[in-house]
Every structure is written in C-alpha cells, then in structure tokens.
Design a protein around this motif. Structure first.
Motif, PDB file in Angstrom:
ATOM      1  N   LEU A 121       0.861  -1.181   0.000  1.00 56.36           N
ATOM      2  CA  LEU A 121       0.000   0.000   0.000  1.00 56.36           C
ATOM      3  C   LEU A 121       0.898   1.232   0.000  1.00 56.36           C
ATOM      4  N   ASP A 122       0.498   2.239  -0.737  1.00 56.74           N
ATOM      5  CA  ASP A 122       1.271   3.481  -0.673  1.00 56.74           C
ATOM      6  C   ASP A 122       0.635   4.396   0.376  1.00 56.74           C
ATOM      7  N   THR A 123       1.277   5.508   0.624  1.00 54.22           N
ATOM      8  CA  THR A 123       0.844   6.422   1.683  1.00 54.22           C
ATOM      9  C   THR A 123      -0.590   6.899   1.483  1.00 54.22           C
ATOM     10  N   SER A 124      -0.971   7.214   0.254  1.00 54.50           N
ATOM     11  CA  SER A 124      -2.332   7.705   0.006  1.00 54.50           C
ATOM     12  C   SER A 124      -3.384   6.678   0.420  1.00 54.50           C
ATOM     13  N   THR A 125      -3.071   5.411   0.267  1.00 53.08           N
ATOM     14  CA  THR A 125      -4.018   4.355   0.627  1.00 53.08           C
ATOM     15  C   THR A 125      -4.126   4.219   2.143  1.00 53.08           C
ATOM     16  N   TYR A 126      -2.982   4.288   2.830  1.00 61.10           N
ATOM     17  CA  TYR A 126      -3.015   4.252   4.301  1.00 61.10           C
ATOM     18  C   TYR A 126      -3.814   5.432   4.854  1.00 61.10           C
ATOM     19  N   VAL A 127      -3.540   6.625   4.342  1.00 62.84           N
ATOM     20  CA  VAL A 127      -4.229   7.827   4.819  1.00 62.84           C
ATOM     21  C   VAL A 127      -5.736   7.696   4.582  1.00 62.84           C
ATOM     22  N   THR A 139       8.283  -0.833   4.539  1.00 60.98           N
ATOM     23  CA  THR A 139       9.660  -0.578   4.975  1.00 60.98           C
ATOM     24  C   THR A 139       9.610   0.530   6.031  1.00 60.98           C
ATOM     25  N   GLU A 140      10.719   0.717   6.717  1.00 61.68           N
ATOM     26  CA  GLU A 140      10.800   1.807   7.701  1.00 61.68           C
ATOM     27  C   GLU A 140      10.591   3.159   7.025  1.00 61.68           C
ATOM     28  N   GLU A 141      11.110   3.305   5.812  1.00 64.91           N
ATOM     29  CA  GLU A 141      10.955   4.554   5.070  1.00 64.91           C
ATOM     30  C   GLU A 141       9.484   4.836   4.758  1.00 64.91           C
ATOM     31  N   ILE A 142       8.754   3.804   4.405  1.00 61.78           N
ATOM     32  CA  ILE A 142       7.324   3.960   4.114  1.00 61.78           C
ATOM     33  C   ILE A 142       6.555   4.328   5.374  1.00 61.78           C
ATOM     34  N   ILE A 143       6.815   3.634   6.470  1.00 62.65           N
ATOM     35  CA  ILE A 143       6.067   3.907   7.701  1.00 62.65           C
ATOM     36  C   ILE A 143       6.383   5.307   8.226  1.00 62.65           C
ATOM     37  N   ALA A 144       7.611   5.771   8.022  1.00 60.78           N
ATOM     38  CA  ALA A 144       7.987   7.133   8.434  1.00 60.78           C
ATOM     39  C   ALA A 144       7.208   8.165   7.617  1.00 60.78           C
ATOM     40  N   GLU A 145       7.067   7.904   6.314  1.00 62.61           N
ATOM     41  CA  GLU A 145       6.306   8.824   5.462  1.00 62.61           C
ATOM     42  C   GLU A 145       4.832   8.842   5.863  1.00 62.61           C
ATOM     43  N   VAL A 146       4.257   7.681   6.120  1.00 63.71           N
ATOM     44  CA  VAL A 146       2.856   7.602   6.537  1.00 63.71           C
ATOM     45  C   VAL A 146       2.666   8.409   7.829  1.00 63.71           C
ATOM     46  N   ASN A 147       3.553   8.230   8.771  1.00 58.50           N
ATOM     47  CA  ASN A 147       3.487   8.964  10.038  1.00 58.50           C
ATOM     48  C   ASN A 147       3.576  10.474   9.807  1.00 58.50           C
ATOM     49  N   ASP A 148       4.526  10.903   8.984  1.00 61.71           N
ATOM     50  CA  ASP A 148       4.690  12.331   8.687  1.00 61.71           C
ATOM     51  C   ASP A 148       3.431  12.918   8.047  1.00 61.71           C
ATOM     52  N   VAL A 149       2.879  12.212   7.068  1.00 56.42           N
ATOM     53  CA  VAL A 149       1.695  12.704   6.367  1.00 56.42           C
ATOM     54  C   VAL A 149       0.491  12.775   7.307  1.00 56.42           C
ATOM     55  N   LEU A 150       0.291  11.744   8.113  1.00 54.09           N
ATOM     56  CA  LEU A 150      -0.851  11.740   9.038  1.00 54.09           C
ATOM     57  C   LEU A 150      -0.751  12.852  10.082  1.00 54.09           C
ATOM     58  N   ASN A 151       0.455  13.285  10.375  1.00 51.08           N
ATOM     59  CA  ASN A 151       0.656  14.355  11.360  1.00 51.08           C
ATOM     60  C   ASN A 151       0.490  15.751  10.772  1.00 51.08           C
ATOM     61  N   ARG A 152       0.191  15.862   9.495  1.00 52.02           N
ATOM     62  CA  ARG A 152      -0.023  17.180   8.892  1.00 52.02           C
ATOM     63  C   ARG A 152      -1.274  17.825   9.492  1.00 52.02           C
ATOM     64  N   GLU A 153      -1.185  19.136   9.666  1.00 54.78           N
ATOM     65  CA  GLU A 153      -2.287  19.892  10.263  1.00 54.78           C
ATOM     66  C   GLU A 153      -3.609  19.715   9.530  1.00 54.78           C
ATOM     67  N   LYS A 154      -3.539  19.616   8.202  1.00 56.40           N
ATOM     68  CA  LYS A 154      -4.781  19.551   7.414  1.00 56.40           C
ATOM     69  C   LYS A 154      -5.663  18.354   7.772  1.00 56.40           C
ATOM     70  N   GLU A 196      -0.733   7.181  16.377  1.00 57.48           N
ATOM     71  CA  GLU A 196       0.166   6.187  16.983  1.00 57.48           C
ATOM     72  C   GLU A 196      -0.463   4.796  16.962  1.00 57.48           C
ATOM     73  N   HIS A 197      -1.747   4.733  17.268  1.00 55.31           N
ATOM     74  CA  HIS A 197      -2.451   3.441  17.255  1.00 55.31           C
ATOM     75  C   HIS A 197      -2.471   2.857  15.834  1.00 55.31           C
ATOM     76  N   PHE A 198      -2.752   3.699  14.857  1.00 53.98           N
ATOM     77  CA  PHE A 198      -2.807   3.254  13.465  1.00 53.98           C
ATOM     78  C   PHE A 198      -1.437   2.741  12.997  1.00 53.98           C
ATOM     79  N   ILE A 199      -0.380   3.480  13.287  1.00 56.25           N
ATOM     80  CA  ILE A 199       0.979   3.069  12.913  1.00 56.25           C
ATOM     81  C   ILE A 199       1.329   1.754  13.601  1.00 56.25           C
ATOM     82  N   SER A 200       0.981   1.642  14.857  1.00 59.16           N
ATOM     83  CA  SER A 200       1.230   0.409  15.611  1.00 59.16           C
ATOM     84  C   SER A 200       0.477  -0.767  14.990  1.00 59.16           C
ATOM     85  N   LEU A 201      -0.753  -0.525  14.581  1.00 61.81           N
ATOM     86  CA  LEU A 201      -1.567  -1.569  13.944  1.00 61.81           C
ATOM     87  C   LEU A 201      -0.934  -2.018  12.623  1.00 61.81           C
ATOM     88  N   ILE A 202      -0.484  -1.060  11.819  1.00 62.12           N
ATOM     89  CA  ILE A 202       0.190  -1.415  10.558  1.00 62.12           C
ATOM     90  C   ILE A 202       1.364  -2.353  10.847  1.00 62.12           C
TER      91      ILE A 202
END
Length: 158
Positions: free
Chosen positions: A15-21, A48-63, A72-78
């Motif tokens: 899954l790419d970041t857009s799908t996780y979000v 990969t760690e790089e993918i999970i870091a990007e997902v975390n960064d994107v989910l933390n955006r103000e928008k 945190e729960h979602f990342i942990s679940l992934i």
C-alpha cells in the motif's frame, strides 16, 4: 490473478501512503476495506521503515487534524498486521516521475508483490512494474469481489 492466488493462497500487496491515509480517514471507503482484509489476514501487506515514516509524517499534517493517539495506534496496527522488509539495494528502482514514490516500486519488486495499491497518479500511470500490477484501491476491491464470485461458481460447477 487465479494462478497466483492458488499458488500462494494469499496475495502479497504494497500500500502506498495515500491508501493508508484514506484507510484511516474514510472508515467506510475501499481503502479501509483493504485494510480490514489485512487485519483479517486475507492479504499479506509489506512495508519498509521509510514507508512507515512517510505515513506517520503525512498523518501528522495539520490539514488532517488527527489526534496523536489515533495516529500512533494506526501506525502500531500497521506494524502488527504487516511485514517489515529491509529494502535491499539490488531491488532499488528509479522509474517514477516523483522520485519519492520509487520506494513503493522498489519494495513491490523485492517482494514480488501481486499489487501495488495507490491513489497516486504518479504511480498509477506506470500500470505495472515487473509482475506487480499498480491499481487503485477501488479497482483492487472490484477484482477481489469478481475473483471470489468466480471461485464460488467454479466450486458449484465441480
């Protein structure tokens, strides 16, 4: 799809970041349905760690205005329901018009994923990489439903 499904029993996906979000934000959407399949162990998802870091960064955006605990729960679940892969240099692919998306192509190639599932046009335009089909979550769910129906009919006909 049938041959691979029979060979491995379960599909390997990335899954790419857009799908996780989308899965987190739209609980009734097709991305959430795919995530549910992963939770129920009907699909094998890889990251990969790089993918999970990007997902975390994107989910933390103000928008998105998401609570830290929810992210945190979602990342942990992934991490609990998916397989962490160490990206190997020999599988590194540089093909996407957005270089930040090459990590998804590289992972898909390394694990010989059946599908890379994305809403990102920079990836979708490629359609396929090696033996991995690149499709939207909507198209993926449609294919799964069609394949399931086909297997039911074949079972009845035997």
């Amino acid at each position: 799809m049938s041959k691979k499904l029979k060979k491995r029993e379960k599909l390997n996906i990335v899954l790419d970041t857009s799908t996780y979000v989308s899965a987190l934000i739209s609980k009734e959407g097709v991305s959430a349905k795919i995530f549910e399949f992963i939770i129920k162990r009907k699909l094998f998802n890889f990251y990969t760690e790089e993918i999970i870091a990007e997902v975390n960064d994107v989910l933390n955006r103000e928008k998105f205005n998401l609570e830290k605990d929810k992210i945190e729960h979602f990342i942990s679940l992934i991490k609990q329901i998916s397989f962490l892969i160490q990206q190997l240099e020999q599988y590194k692919i540089i093909k996407c018009r957005d270089p930040k998306d090459d990590k998804f192509l590289s992972l898909a190639s390394q694990i010989e994923a059946d599908y890379l599932i994305t809403w990102d046009e920079d990836l979708l335009v490629l359609k396929e990489i090696s033996s991995t089909k690149i499709i939207t979550p909507e198209e993926f769910v449609k294919r799964i439903i069609e394949e399931t129906e086909k297997m039911k009919v074949e079972k009845i006909m035997k």
